[in-house]
Design a protein around this motif. Structure first.
Motif, short mmCIF file in Angstrom:
data_model
loop_
_atom_site.label_atom_id
_atom_site.label_comp_id
_atom_site.label_asym_id
_atom_site.label_seq_id
_atom_site.Cartn_x
_atom_site.Cartn_y
_atom_site.Cartn_z
N ASP A 9 0.86 -1.19 0.00
CA ASP A 9 0.00 0.00 0.00
C ASP A 9 0.89 1.23 0.00
N PHE A 10 0.61 2.12 -0.91
CA PHE A 10 1.43 3.32 -1.03
C PHE A 10 0.57 4.49 -1.46
N THR A 11 1.07 5.67 -1.17
CA THR A 11 0.47 6.91 -1.63
C THR A 11 1.38 7.48 -2.71
N THR A 12 0.80 7.88 -3.81
CA THR A 12 1.58 8.53 -4.86
C THR A 12 1.59 10.02 -4.57
N ILE A 13 2.78 10.62 -4.60
CA ILE A 13 2.92 12.05 -4.36
C ILE A 13 3.45 12.71 -5.62
N VAL A 14 2.78 13.78 -6.02
CA VAL A 14 3.25 14.58 -7.15
C VAL A 14 3.26 16.04 -6.70
N ALA A 15 4.41 16.68 -6.80
CA ALA A 15 4.52 18.11 -6.52
C ALA A 15 4.39 18.85 -7.84
N LEU A 16 3.48 19.81 -7.88
CA LEU A 16 3.16 20.52 -9.12
C LEU A 16 3.30 22.01 -8.96
N ASP A 17 3.67 22.65 -10.03
CA ASP A 17 3.50 24.09 -10.12
C ASP A 17 2.87 24.36 -11.47
N GLU A 18 2.41 25.55 -11.67
CA GLU A 18 1.70 25.88 -12.91
C GLU A 18 2.57 25.63 -14.14
N GLN A 23 3.27 19.10 -18.38
CA GLN A 23 4.05 17.85 -18.29
C GLN A 23 3.25 16.79 -17.57
N PHE A 24 2.64 17.16 -16.46
CA PHE A 24 1.88 16.21 -15.66
C PHE A 24 0.70 15.64 -16.44
N THR A 25 0.04 16.46 -17.24
CA THR A 25 -1.10 15.97 -18.01
C THR A 25 -0.67 14.92 -19.04
N THR A 26 0.59 14.93 -19.42
CA THR A 26 1.12 13.93 -20.34
C THR A 26 1.65 12.71 -19.58
N VAL A 27 2.29 12.93 -18.46
CA VAL A 27 2.94 11.86 -17.70
C VAL A 27 1.94 10.97 -16.95
N ILE A 46 0.59 18.10 -4.43
CA ILE A 46 1.07 19.25 -3.67
C ILE A 46 1.37 20.35 -4.67
N VAL A 47 0.75 21.49 -4.45
CA VAL A 47 0.92 22.61 -5.38
C VAL A 47 1.64 23.76 -4.70
N ASP A 48 2.19 24.64 -5.52
CA ASP A 48 3.02 25.70 -4.97
C ASP A 48 2.27 26.99 -4.66
N ASN A 49 0.97 26.93 -4.64
CA ASN A 49 0.17 28.05 -4.17
C ASN A 49 -0.71 27.54 -3.05
N PRO A 50 -0.84 28.27 -1.97
CA PRO A 50 -1.64 27.78 -0.85
C PRO A 50 -3.09 27.55 -1.26
N PRO A 51 -3.59 26.28 -1.21
CA PRO A 51 -4.94 26.00 -1.66
C PRO A 51 -6.02 26.49 -0.69
N GLN A 52 -5.62 27.07 0.46
CA GLN A 52 -6.64 27.60 1.35
C GLN A 52 -7.32 28.83 0.75
N HIS A 53 -6.70 29.45 -0.24
CA HIS A 53 -7.32 30.57 -0.92
C HIS A 53 -8.30 30.01 -1.94
N ALA A 54 -9.56 30.34 -1.82
CA ALA A 54 -10.62 29.74 -2.64
C ALA A 54 -10.35 29.86 -4.13
N GLU A 55 -9.87 31.01 -4.58
CA GLU A 55 -9.66 31.18 -6.03
C GLU A 55 -8.50 30.30 -6.53
N VAL A 56 -7.49 30.11 -5.71
CA VAL A 56 -6.37 29.24 -6.10
C VAL A 56 -6.84 27.80 -6.12
N ARG A 57 -7.55 27.37 -5.10
CA ARG A 57 -8.08 26.00 -5.04
C ARG A 57 -8.99 25.72 -6.24
N SER A 58 -9.84 26.67 -6.55
CA SER A 58 -10.76 26.51 -7.68
C SER A 58 -9.99 26.37 -9.00
N TRP A 59 -8.96 27.19 -9.18
CA TRP A 59 -8.16 27.12 -10.40
C TRP A 59 -7.54 25.74 -10.56
#
Length: 129
Positions: A9-18, A23-27, A46-59
């Motif tokens: 059992d494992f969790t896959t982790i991907v760190a993303l930025d815009e 690349q991620f959509t292809t990989v 994991i993204v490089d913008n804090p997702p607690q901001h509603a507009e960032v999370r929505s994007w």
């Protein structure tokens, strides 16, 4: 050393930025195609913008809806004094508490799965608790 039976059992982790979203959509589809069991395991994005901001999370949710599955979404505060690679690696450590499995598999946005087959044991990292 390869894992001949089902991987642990494992969790896959991907760190993303815009900048690496394309690349991620292809990989990611290559991993789902060649390693279908990955689709049954938890996914931590994991993204490089804090997702607690509603507009960032929505994007991010709008740009990741093609994944077609549930995922845990996390972010981290910016440290402008660090290079992007260090920020993203730091983010994984800072969000390790969101991993609920004993192992994790970190996939870079430029790492393609190229064929079906067993996993190599060194790909999996044991989470120290």
């Amino acid at each position: 050393m390869t894992i001949k039976a089902a991987p642990p059992d494992f969790t896959t982790i991907v760190a993303l930025d815009e900048a690496h979203l394309d690349q991620f959509t292809t990989v990611w589809p290559t991993w789902v195609r060649f390693k279908p069991e990955i689709a049954k395991q938890p996914l931590l994005l994991i993204v490089d913008n804090p997702p607690q901001h509603a507009e960032v999370r929505s994007w991010w949710h709008r740009h990741l809806d093609w994944i077609g599955r549930d995922y845990v979404f996390a972010g981290w505060p910016w440290r402008h004094d660090l290079p992007q690679r260090e920020r993203m690696l730091t983010a994984i450590v800072r969000n390790a508490g969101l991993v609920s499995t004993p192992y994790f598999l970190k996939i870079d946005t430029d790492a393609y799965a190229t064929a079906p087959g067993p996993y190599h044991r060194v790909l999996f990292n044991r989470l120290m608790r």
